[in-house]
Design a protein around this motif. Structure first.
Motif, PDB file in Angstrom:
ATOM      1  N   ARG A  82       0.863  -1.181   0.000  1.00 56.88           N
ATOM      2  CA  ARG A  82       0.000   0.000   0.000  1.00 56.88           C
ATOM      3  C   ARG A  82       0.898   1.229   0.000  1.00 56.88           C
ATOM      4  N   ARG A  83       0.648   2.120  -0.954  1.00 55.61           N
ATOM      5  CA  ARG A  83       1.435   3.349  -1.063  1.00 55.61           C
ATOM      6  C   ARG A  83       0.504   4.511  -1.367  1.00 55.61           C
ATOM      7  N   PHE A  84       0.983   5.704  -1.058  1.00 58.15           N
ATOM      8  CA  PHE A  84       0.215   6.912  -1.322  1.00 58.15           C
ATOM      9  C   PHE A  84       0.532   7.435  -2.710  1.00 58.15           C
ATOM     10  N   GLY A  85      -0.490   7.911  -3.404  1.00 56.50           N
ATOM     11  CA  GLY A  85      -0.320   8.507  -4.728  1.00 56.50           C
ATOM     12  C   GLY A  85      -1.335   9.604  -4.934  1.00 56.50           C
ATOM     13  N   ALA A  86      -1.484  10.052  -6.156  1.00 53.22           N
ATOM     14  CA  ALA A  86      -2.338  11.191  -6.475  1.00 53.22           C
ATOM     15  C   ALA A  86      -3.797  10.985  -6.061  1.00 53.22           C
ATOM     16  N   GLU A  87      -4.253   9.751  -6.059  1.00 53.20           N
ATOM     17  CA  GLU A  87      -5.647   9.473  -5.698  1.00 53.20           C
ATOM     18  C   GLU A  87      -5.799   8.995  -4.259  1.00 53.20           C
ATOM     19  N   GLY A  88      -4.715   8.886  -3.509  1.00 50.04           N
ATOM     20  CA  GLY A  88      -4.761   8.390  -2.134  1.00 50.04           C
ATOM     21  C   GLY A  88      -4.033   7.062  -2.014  1.00 50.04           C
ATOM     22  N   GLN A  89      -4.309   6.347  -0.925  1.00 53.22           N
ATOM     23  CA  GLN A  89      -3.659   5.054  -0.671  1.00 53.22           C
ATOM     24  C   GLN A  89      -4.196   3.991  -1.616  1.00 53.22           C
ATOM     25  N   GLY A  90      -3.305   3.173  -2.101  1.00 51.89           N
ATOM     26  CA  GLY A  90      -3.694   2.070  -2.961  1.00 51.89           C
ATOM     27  C   GLY A  90      -2.529   1.114  -3.118  1.00 51.89           C
ATOM     28  N   ARG A  91      -2.814  -0.040  -3.673  1.00 52.15           N
ATOM     29  CA  ARG A  91      -1.765  -1.032  -3.877  1.00 52.15           C
ATOM     30  C   ARG A  91      -0.912  -0.670  -5.076  1.00 52.15           C
ATOM     31  N   SER A  92       0.387  -0.951  -4.958  1.00 48.92           N
ATOM     32  CA  SER A  92       1.299  -0.701  -6.064  1.00 48.92           C
ATOM     33  C   SER A  92       2.497  -1.623  -5.958  1.00 48.92           C
ATOM     34  N   ALA A  93       3.246  -1.678  -7.051  1.00 49.06           N
ATOM     35  CA  ALA A  93       4.469  -2.482  -7.097  1.00 49.06           C
ATOM     36  C   ALA A  93       5.420  -1.843  -8.093  1.00 49.06           C
ATOM     37  N   TYR A  94       6.701  -2.147  -7.921  1.00 51.74           N
ATOM     38  CA  TYR A  94       7.739  -1.590  -8.780  1.00 51.74           C
ATOM     39  C   TYR A  94       8.285  -2.656  -9.723  1.00 51.74           C
ATOM     40  N   LEU A  95       8.794  -2.176 -10.865  1.00 53.13           N
ATOM     41  CA  LEU A  95       9.515  -3.015 -11.815  1.00 53.13           C
ATOM     42  C   LEU A  95      10.509  -2.117 -12.525  1.00 53.13           C
ATOM     43  N   ARG A  96      11.363  -2.696 -13.332  1.00 52.57           N
ATOM     44  CA  ARG A  96      12.372  -1.915 -14.072  1.00 52.57           C
ATOM     45  C   ARG A  96      12.150  -2.069 -15.563  1.00 52.57           C
ATOM     46  N   ASP A  97      12.369  -0.966 -16.285  1.00 52.48           N
ATOM     47  CA  ASP A  97      12.297  -1.036 -17.741  1.00 52.48           C
ATOM     48  C   ASP A  97      13.656  -1.494 -18.277  1.00 52.48           C
ATOM     49  N   PRO A  98      13.799  -1.687 -19.589  1.00 50.29           N
ATOM     50  CA  PRO A  98      15.054  -2.202 -20.136  1.00 50.29           C
ATOM     51  C   PRO A  98      16.280  -1.331 -19.866  1.00 50.29           C
ATOM     52  N   ASP A  99      16.087  -0.031 -19.579  1.00 48.12           N
ATOM     53  CA  ASP A  99      17.215   0.841 -19.291  1.00 48.12           C
ATOM     54  C   ASP A  99      17.456   1.026 -17.805  1.00 48.12           C
ATOM     55  N   GLY A 100      16.762   0.252 -16.967  1.00 49.81           N
ATOM     56  CA  GLY A 100      16.960   0.322 -15.525  1.00 49.81           C
ATOM     57  C   GLY A 100      16.118   1.364 -14.824  1.00 49.81           C
ATOM     58  N   ASN A 101      15.251   2.085 -15.558  1.00 47.42           N
ATOM     59  CA  ASN A 101      14.364   3.042 -14.908  1.00 47.42           C
ATOM     60  C   ASN A 101      13.327   2.291 -14.085  1.00 47.42           C
ATOM     61  N   VAL A 102      13.047   2.799 -12.903  1.00 46.25           N
ATOM     62  CA  VAL A 102      12.060   2.164 -12.029  1.00 46.25           C
ATOM     63  C   VAL A 102      10.675   2.717 -12.367  1.00 46.25           C
ATOM     64  N   VAL A 103       9.745   1.801 -12.617  1.00 43.67           N
ATOM     65  CA  VAL A 103       8.364   2.153 -12.929  1.00 43.67           C
ATOM     66  C   VAL A 103       7.489   1.573 -11.825  1.00 43.67           C
ATOM     67  N   GLU A 104       6.639   2.425 -11.233  1.00 41.73           N
ATOM     68  CA  GLU A 104       5.667   1.970 -10.249  1.00 41.73           C
ATOM     69  C   GLU A 104       4.335   1.802 -10.952  1.00 41.73           C
ATOM     70  N   LEU A 105       3.684   0.671 -10.748  1.00 38.35           N
ATOM     71  CA  LEU A 105       2.344   0.443 -11.259  1.00 38.35           C
ATOM     72  C   LEU A 105       1.392   0.555 -10.074  1.00 38.35           C
ATOM     73  N   LYS A 106       0.397   1.443 -10.155  1.00 35.80           N
ATOM     74  CA  LYS A 106      -0.463   1.735  -9.009  1.00 35.80           C
ATOM     75  C   LYS A 106      -1.907   1.494  -9.377  1.00 35.80           C
ATOM     76  N   GLY A 107      -2.600   0.811  -8.476  1.00 36.22           N
ATOM     77  CA  GLY A 107      -4.022   0.549  -8.635  1.00 36.22           C
ATOM     78  C   GLY A 107      -4.859   1.677  -8.082  1.00 36.22           C
ATOM     79  N   PRO A 108      -6.186   1.488  -8.073  1.00 31.91           N
ATOM     80  CA  PRO A 108      -7.080   2.542  -7.602  1.00 31.91           C
ATOM     81  C   PRO A 108      -6.984   2.768  -6.106  1.00 31.91           C
ATOM     82  N   ARG A 109      -7.483   3.914  -5.691  1.00 32.55           N
ATOM     83  CA  ARG A 109      -7.583   4.248  -4.277  1.00 32.55           C
ATOM     84  C   ARG A 109      -8.418   3.191  -3.572  1.00 32.55           C
TER      85      ARG A 109
END
Length: 139
Positions: free
Chosen positions: A107-134
């Motif tokens: 559970r992490r905070f984002g623009a819409e409030g608390q929701g589930r999210s997880a991190y992954l890396r793109d091919p260049d090593g940039n970290v991308v967070e995928l976030k679900g709904p509030r």
């Protein structure tokens, strides 16, 4: 009149391998290639109401940024894409088919409030967070 942010319009990533980057963002994450300027090495990927622009390191815009970032010299901590649906099993299976490992869901905070999210890396090593709904009742 005060300035009021309405959302992220776009962000720009410098990338080493365009085909791998397009496979990641378009194939695995569902973005679409909206426009390209091959003369600049610039590709605009649609991500909902925002754009993720990618510039190739060997193109005019990418060369202007110097060497590629690496694990010890990142130019971005991470960025977050709000996604739906956010079903862990489905998401993990989908990403695994693209050879992508999804991190721990929390559970992490984002623009819409608390929701589930997880991190992954793109091919260049940039970290991308995928976030679900509030989550209901979560601020």
């Amino acid at each position: 009149m005060a300035v009021q942010p309405l959302g992220i319009d776009h962000l720009v990533l410098r990338v080493a391998d365009l085909p791998r980057t397009l496979a990641f963002y378009c194939g695995a994450l569902g973005c679409t290639l909206e426009r390209s300027r091959e003369d600049l090495g610039l590709y605009h990927l649609r991500a909902g109401r925002a754009l993720i622009d990618v510039v190739t390191l060997d193109g005019p815009l990418g060369r202007a940024g110097g060497r590629a970032a690496g694990s010890e010299a990142r130019n971005l901590d991470h960025f977050c894409l709000r996604i739906e649906p956010f079903d862990e099993a489905t998401l993990r299976a989908h990403l695994a088919r693209h050879g992508i490992e999804l991190g721990k869901i929390e559970r992490r905070f984002g623009a819409e409030g608390q929701g589930r999210s997880a991190y992954l890396r793109d091919p260049d090593g940039n970290v991308v967070e995928l976030k679900g709904p509030r989550e209901n009742g979560a601020a």
